[in-house]
Design a protein around this motif. Structure first.
Motif, PDB file in Angstrom:
ATOM      1  N   ASP A   1      22.521  14.077 -28.021  1.00 20.61           N
ATOM      2  CA  ASP A   1      21.538  12.998 -28.045  1.00 20.61           C
ATOM      3  C   ASP A   1      20.159  13.651 -27.922  1.00 20.61           C
ATOM      4  O   ASP A   1      19.755  14.063 -26.843  1.00 20.61           O
ATOM      5  CB  ASP A   1      21.807  12.053 -26.876  1.00 20.61           C
ATOM      6  N   ILE A   2      19.457  13.771 -29.042  1.00 25.61           N
ATOM      7  CA  ILE A   2      18.242  14.573 -29.112  1.00 25.61           C
ATOM      8  C   ILE A   2      17.008  13.689 -29.183  1.00 25.61           C
ATOM      9  O   ILE A   2      16.964  12.715 -29.946  1.00 25.61           O
ATOM     10  CB  ILE A   2      18.264  15.505 -30.346  1.00 25.61           C
ATOM     11  N   TRP A   3      15.994  14.041 -28.409  1.00 26.22           N
ATOM     12  CA  TRP A   3      14.665  13.437 -28.508  1.00 26.22           C
ATOM     13  C   TRP A   3      13.664  14.537 -28.846  1.00 26.22           C
ATOM     14  O   TRP A   3      13.696  15.626 -28.266  1.00 26.22           O
ATOM     15  CB  TRP A   3      14.255  12.783 -27.185  1.00 26.22           C
ATOM     16  N   LEU A   4      12.783  14.250 -29.794  1.00 23.66           N
ATOM     17  CA  LEU A   4      11.710  15.169 -30.151  1.00 23.66           C
ATOM     18  C   LEU A   4      10.376  14.530 -29.789  1.00 23.66           C
ATOM     19  O   LEU A   4      10.072  13.420 -30.235  1.00 23.66           O
ATOM     20  CB  LEU A   4      11.729  15.489 -31.645  1.00 23.66           C
ATOM     21  N   ALA A   5       9.602  15.233 -28.971  1.00 22.11           N
ATOM     22  CA  ALA A   5       8.264  14.782 -28.608  1.00 22.11           C
ATOM     23  C   ALA A   5       7.255  15.701 -29.278  1.00 22.11           C
ATOM     24  O   ALA A   5       7.226  16.912 -29.004  1.00 22.11           O
ATOM     25  CB  ALA A   5       8.083  14.815 -27.093  1.00 22.11           C
ATOM     26  N   THR A   6       6.453  15.150 -30.189  1.00 21.36           N
ATOM     27  CA  THR A   6       5.450  15.928 -30.912  1.00 21.36           C
ATOM     28  C   THR A   6       4.079  15.543 -30.389  1.00 21.36           C
ATOM     29  O   THR A   6       3.717  14.359 -30.376  1.00 21.36           O
ATOM     30  CB  THR A   6       5.543  15.668 -32.423  1.00 21.36           C
ATOM     31  N   LEU A   7       3.318  16.532 -29.950  1.00 22.10           N
ATOM     32  CA  LEU A   7       2.018  16.301 -29.312  1.00 22.10           C
ATOM     33  C   LEU A   7       0.894  16.870 -30.170  1.00 22.10           C
ATOM     34  O   LEU A   7       1.004  17.982 -30.699  1.00 22.10           O
ATOM     35  CB  LEU A   7       1.975  16.952 -27.930  1.00 22.10           C
ATOM     36  N   LEU A   8      -0.188  16.110 -30.284  1.00 20.79           N
ATOM     37  CA  LEU A   8      -1.423  16.574 -30.908  1.00 20.79           C
ATOM     38  C   LEU A   8      -2.389  16.883 -29.770  1.00 20.79           C
ATOM     39  O   LEU A   8      -2.746  15.986 -28.992  1.00 20.79           O
ATOM     40  CB  LEU A   8      -1.985  15.504 -31.838  1.00 20.79           C
ATOM     41  N   LEU A   9      -2.801  18.146 -29.656  1.00 18.08           N
ATOM     42  CA  LEU A   9      -3.493  18.617 -28.470  1.00 18.08           C
ATOM     43  C   LEU A   9      -4.886  19.155 -28.780  1.00 18.08           C
ATOM     44  O   LEU A   9      -5.077  19.863 -29.775  1.00 18.08           O
ATOM     45  CB  LEU A   9      -2.686  19.749 -27.809  1.00 18.08           C
ATOM     46  N   ASP A  10      -5.840  18.837 -27.919  1.00 19.52           N
ATOM     47  CA  ASP A  10      -7.133  19.516 -27.909  1.00 19.52           C
ATOM     48  C   ASP A  10      -6.987  20.731 -27.007  1.00 19.52           C
ATOM     49  O   ASP A  10      -7.041  20.618 -25.772  1.00 19.52           O
ATOM     50  CB  ASP A  10      -8.224  18.587 -27.356  1.00 19.52           C
ATOM     51  N   ALA A  11      -6.781  21.900 -27.585  1.00 22.33           N
ATOM     52  CA  ALA A  11      -6.479  23.071 -26.764  1.00 22.33           C
ATOM     53  C   ALA A  11      -6.886  24.348 -27.490  1.00 22.33           C
ATOM     54  O   ALA A  11      -6.038  25.042 -28.077  1.00 22.33           O
ATOM     55  CB  ALA A  11      -4.995  23.112 -26.424  1.00 22.33           C
ATOM     56  N   PRO A  12      -8.171  24.688 -27.468  1.00 22.23           N
ATOM     57  CA  PRO A  12      -8.600  25.943 -28.093  1.00 22.23           C
ATOM     58  C   PRO A  12      -7.896  27.169 -27.516  1.00 22.23           C
ATOM     59  O   PRO A  12      -7.792  28.202 -28.190  1.00 22.23           O
ATOM     60  CB  PRO A  12     -10.106  25.979 -27.797  1.00 22.23           C
ATOM     61  N   GLU A  13      -7.387  27.060 -26.259  1.00 24.97           N
ATOM     62  CA  GLU A  13      -6.684  28.191 -25.659  1.00 24.97           C
ATOM     63  C   GLU A  13      -5.426  28.573 -26.444  1.00 24.97           C
ATOM     64  O   GLU A  13      -4.916  29.690 -26.314  1.00 24.97           O
ATOM     65  CB  GLU A  13      -6.275  27.873 -24.218  1.00 24.97           C
ATOM     66  N   LEU A  14      -4.933  27.660 -27.254  1.00 21.39           N
ATOM     67  CA  LEU A  14      -3.727  27.938 -28.027  1.00 21.39           C
ATOM     68  C   LEU A  14      -4.026  28.620 -29.361  1.00 21.39           C
ATOM     69  O   LEU A  14      -3.105  28.946 -30.117  1.00 21.39           O
ATOM     70  CB  LEU A  14      -2.949  26.640 -28.285  1.00 21.39           C
ATOM     71  N   ASP A  15      -5.304  28.833 -29.661  1.00 18.03           N
ATOM     72  CA  ASP A  15      -5.653  29.474 -30.933  1.00 18.03           C
ATOM     73  C   ASP A  15      -4.994  30.841 -31.072  1.00 18.03           C
ATOM     74  O   ASP A  15      -4.675  31.275 -32.180  1.00 18.03           O
ATOM     75  CB  ASP A  15      -7.171  29.631 -31.063  1.00 18.03           C
ATOM     76  N   ASP A  16      -4.811  31.531 -29.963  1.00 22.48           N
ATOM     77  CA  ASP A  16      -4.235  32.876 -29.998  1.00 22.48           C
ATOM     78  C   ASP A  16      -2.711  32.883 -29.897  1.00 22.48           C
ATOM     79  O   ASP A  16      -2.109  33.958 -29.747  1.00 22.48           O
ATOM     80  CB  ASP A  16      -4.818  33.729 -28.863  1.00 22.48           C
ATOM     81  N   ALA A  17      -2.077  31.707 -29.959  1.00 24.60           N
ATOM     82  CA  ALA A  17      -0.612  31.593 -29.914  1.00 24.60           C
ATOM     83  C   ALA A  17      -0.036  32.412 -28.756  1.00 24.60           C
ATOM     84  O   ALA A  17       0.672  33.402 -28.955  1.00 24.60           O
ATOM     85  CB  ALA A  17       0.004  32.042 -31.238  1.00 24.60           C
ATOM     86  N   PRO A  18      -0.309  32.000 -27.493  1.00 26.93           N
ATOM     87  CA  PRO A  18       0.099  32.815 -26.341  1.00 26.93           C
ATOM     88  C   PRO A  18       1.599  32.995 -26.204  1.00 26.93           C
ATOM     89  O   PRO A  18       2.045  33.928 -25.539  1.00 26.93           O
ATOM     90  CB  PRO A  18      -0.477  32.030 -25.151  1.00 26.93           C
TER      91      PRO A  18
ATOM     92  N   ARG B   1      -6.673  21.612 -39.256  1.00 25.35           N
ATOM     93  CA  ARG B   1      -8.033  22.130 -39.088  1.00 25.35           C
ATOM     94  C   ARG B   1      -9.003  21.460 -40.059  1.00 25.35           C
ATOM     95  O   ARG B   1     -10.130  21.128 -39.699  1.00 25.35           O
ATOM     96  CB  ARG B   1      -8.043  23.642 -39.305  1.00 25.35           C
ATOM     97  N   ALA B   2      -8.550  21.238 -41.296  1.00 25.75           N
ATOM     98  CA  ALA B   2      -9.418  20.600 -42.274  1.00 25.75           C
ATOM     99  C   ALA B   2      -9.757  19.168 -41.875  1.00 25.75           C
ATOM    100  O   ALA B   2     -10.851  18.672 -42.155  1.00 25.75           O
ATOM    101  CB  ALA B   2      -8.744  20.615 -43.647  1.00 25.75           C
ATOM    102  N   ALA B   3      -8.818  18.498 -41.195  1.00 25.58           N
ATOM    103  CA  ALA B   3      -9.037  17.101 -40.828  1.00 25.58           C
ATOM    104  C   ALA B   3      -9.775  16.941 -39.511  1.00 25.58           C
ATOM    105  O   ALA B   3     -10.603  16.026 -39.353  1.00 25.58           O
ATOM    106  CB  ALA B   3      -7.694  16.366 -40.761  1.00 25.58           C
ATOM    107  N   LEU B   4      -9.500  17.820 -38.535  1.00 24.38           N
ATOM    108  CA  LEU B   4     -10.019  17.613 -37.184  1.00 24.38           C
ATOM    109  C   LEU B   4     -10.860  18.758 -36.659  1.00 24.38           C
ATOM    110  O   LEU B   4     -11.407  18.655 -35.557  1.00 24.38           O
ATOM    111  CB  LEU B   4      -8.850  17.365 -36.221  1.00 24.38           C
ATOM    112  N   GLY B   5     -10.963  19.850 -37.390  1.00 23.14           N
ATOM    113  CA  GLY B   5     -11.731  20.977 -36.916  1.00 23.14           C
ATOM    114  C   GLY B   5     -10.889  21.949 -36.115  1.00 23.14           C
ATOM    115  O   GLY B   5      -9.684  21.734 -35.906  1.00 23.14           O
ATOM    116  N   PRO B   6     -11.501  23.024 -35.608  1.00 19.65           N
ATOM    117  CA  PRO B   6     -10.737  24.045 -34.881  1.00 19.65           C
ATOM    118  C   PRO B   6     -10.333  23.577 -33.492  1.00 19.65           C
ATOM    119  O   PRO B   6     -10.865  22.607 -32.959  1.00 19.65           O
ATOM    120  CB  PRO B   6     -11.729  25.216 -34.808  1.00 19.65           C
ATOM    121  N   GLY B   7      -9.388  24.315 -32.906  1.00 23.99           N
ATOM    122  CA  GLY B   7      -8.986  24.062 -31.529  1.00 23.99           C
ATOM    123  C   GLY B   7      -8.013  22.923 -31.337  1.00 23.99           C
ATOM    124  O   GLY B   7      -7.684  22.580 -30.200  1.00 23.99           O
ATOM    125  N   VAL B   8      -7.511  22.321 -32.417  1.00 19.47           N
ATOM    126  CA  VAL B   8      -6.543  21.223 -32.319  1.00 19.47           C
ATOM    127  C   VAL B   8      -5.178  21.761 -32.765  1.00 19.47           C
ATOM    128  O   VAL B   8      -5.076  22.399 -33.811  1.00 19.47           O
ATOM    129  CB  VAL B   8      -6.954  20.024 -33.177  1.00 19.47           C
TER     130      VAL B   8
END
Length: 503
Positions: A341-358, A396-403
């Motif tokens: 029984d699977i649930w997928l939660a997809t989040l749209l985040l304002d998080a420039p810290e993730l630009d570097d794919a930690p 990025r084209a729709a919302l800019g960087p850091g999203v």
């Protein structure tokens, strides 16, 4: 054989008049990827096909969607990649005019014993090929390395292949099983290690072990024989584009038939993909198969392809036993075990810290982690905008960087899964990625897949294989789909194409 009611007489079950049956060349029951590929294969052989799907949409666990705040960017809400082994999916995508793409060259991470770590590169389902490699040692520590290294000197008969967990522990020890294999294998298959059939989830591994006499050497041999590059591929725009392209091509073939329709006693025949058509009966009508829907409609054809396990239970009386007996021999139909029984939660985040794919392309979480602090219920996280450049470019084209877009998966086989809240998903993502994301969610999507993954357990796979073999001896009948082929688009597409070839 149960006699069919005369036309115009009331059906014994529904009480509705029996309408004249529609005649086509083939009926496909189930509109998932397996059913759509089977239908397309038959259409390309010049056959007129009807696809009957019980739900209100086709595609099974392959679906696209979009955030309400970002409607122009569609993304996958189900399967988002396919295994690179074989060429069935890549060839199909190319024929449909879709572009196959590779993910960004980022490592996958694991999470076990309360910490995150890069998963070893040279492995199969987390099983390492070199037990003392630095990336393995970072994950399992020196005690784990010492135990795992014994695999190279243990006699080959010191092994238990009952299931994947037992196999790994018998050769490489508990730490490898719990910290490396469990995050990967249970994350992919949503089932405990001790319920995973080795042959089903790791094709070729048992044969390689028989040759090498060592599990780590067997993994090394499989890795050496694998093609270079990423183990998975995707489609520019999302895997869901396969469903849309397949449906469009089958619909186009229906229009061609409609332009010059064949006719019978019921009038023109129009092949199509039909949703909301629950199949409740399967019978033989002379040389044809007759399929009845809950609405009282009937379709007859000399060829029947069943991709829905629920409908396969109706085939028992009509499958010829392998011993050569007559029809009606009562061949046992495997009862589908409830999948995860699977649930997928997809989040749209304002998080420039993730630009570097930690954490690279994402993390796989070991089950039942007992680390201090709040438990992480997610079994996996995909950093989608880090993994798929096409998606990052569109966001990025729709919302800019850091999203960024991240996707968390919840649920394992045998355990009812409560839907995650947005706050819980954000907390889990924060712990896994090492970035506080609790107040950074711009939008979210929640998708449930109830029992969508077949259980790759030894007993289930044995029963399905025996039933499929019996079906193969029944004229005009074929079964395919994930419940037969196993988990993953690569397996399902290749199986569907082969399954209908004889029809």
């Amino acid at each position: 054989m149960t006699p069919l009611p005369p036309l115009g007489a009331p059906d014994a079950t529904s009480g509705r008049p029996v309408r004249p049956p529609e005649h086509v060349d083939a009926v496909v029951v189930g509109g998932g990827i397996g059913g759509l590929v089977a239908a397309r294969t038959l259409v390309h052989r010049g056959l007129q096909v009807v696809v009957l799907e019980a739900s209100d949409r086709v595609g099974g666990p392959v679906r696209g969607g979009a955030f309400g705040s970002l409607p122009r960017v569609r993304l996958d809400l189900g399967a988002e990649s396919f295994a690179a082994r074989g060429t069935a999916v890549s060839d199909l995508a190319g024929e449909l005019g879709l572009d196959v793409v590779s993910p960004a060259p980022l490592p996958a991470w694991g999470y076990a014993a309360g910490r995150s770590f890069p998963l070893p590169k040279a492995g199969v389902l987390g099983i390492p090929s070199v037990p003392w490699a630095p990336d393995v040692r970072r994950a399992i520590g020196w005690p784990g390395v010492v135990r795992a290294a014994l695999d190279r000197v243990l006699p080959r008969f010191v092994v238990d292949t009952t299931d994947l967990g037992t196999f790994v522990r018998s050769r490489l020890g508990r730490r490898v099983a719990e910290r490396l294999v469990a995050p990967v294998a249970t994350g992919v298959h949503s089932a405990p290690l001790d319920r995973l059939d080795v042959a089903a989830v790791a094709p070729g591994l048992l044969d390689a072990f028989a040759r090498e006499g060592s599990l780590s050497l067997a993994v090394g041999a499989l890795r050496a024989a694998a093609p270079a590059g990423s183990a998975v591929r995707g489609v520019d725009g999302g895997i869901h584009a396969l469903v849309e392209a397949l449906t469009g091509e089958i619909a186009a073939s229906a229009e061609e038939f409609a332009d010059s329709p064949r006719t019978d006693a019921t009038g023109p025949i129009h092949a199509a993909v039909r949703v909301g058509q629950q199949v409740v009966g399967v019978e033989r009508a002379g040389a044809d198969w007759q399929v009845t829907t809950a609405a009282g409609d009937t379709v007859r054809a000399p060829r029947l392809v069943v991709t829905a396990p629920q409908v396969a239970t109706l085939l028992g009386p009509w499958v010829q036993p392998l011993d050569g007996g007559s029809e009606g021999g009562g061949v046992a139909v495997p009862t589908p075990e409830a999948g995860a029984d699977i649930w997928l939660a997809t989040l749209l985040l304002d998080a420039p810290e993730l630009d570097d794919a930690p954490r690279g392309s994402g993390l796989l979480v070991a089950p039942d982690d007992e680390a201090a602090g709040p438990a992480i219920r997610a079994k996996a996280l995909t950093h989608a905008t880090a993994k798929w450049p096409w998606l990052a470019d569109r966001v990025r084209a729709a919302l800019g960087p850091g999203v960024h877009v991240v996707r968390l998966s919840y649920g394992r086989i045998g355990t009812p899964t409560a839907p995650p809240t947005v706050d819980e998903a954000a907390r889990d993502a924060s712990a896994l990625l090492g970035v506080d994301l609790t107040d950074r969610v711009r939008d979210h999507l929640l998708q449930r897949w109830d029992g969508s993954l077949p259980p790759p357990t030894p007993a289930y796979r044995t029963d399905v294989a025996a039933f499929a073999a019996a079906v193969g001896h029944t004229p005009g009948l074929s079964v395919t789909g994930g419940w037969v082929a196993g988990t993953g688009l690569a397996a399902i597409v290749a199986h569907a194409q082969a399954a209908v070839a004889a029809l």
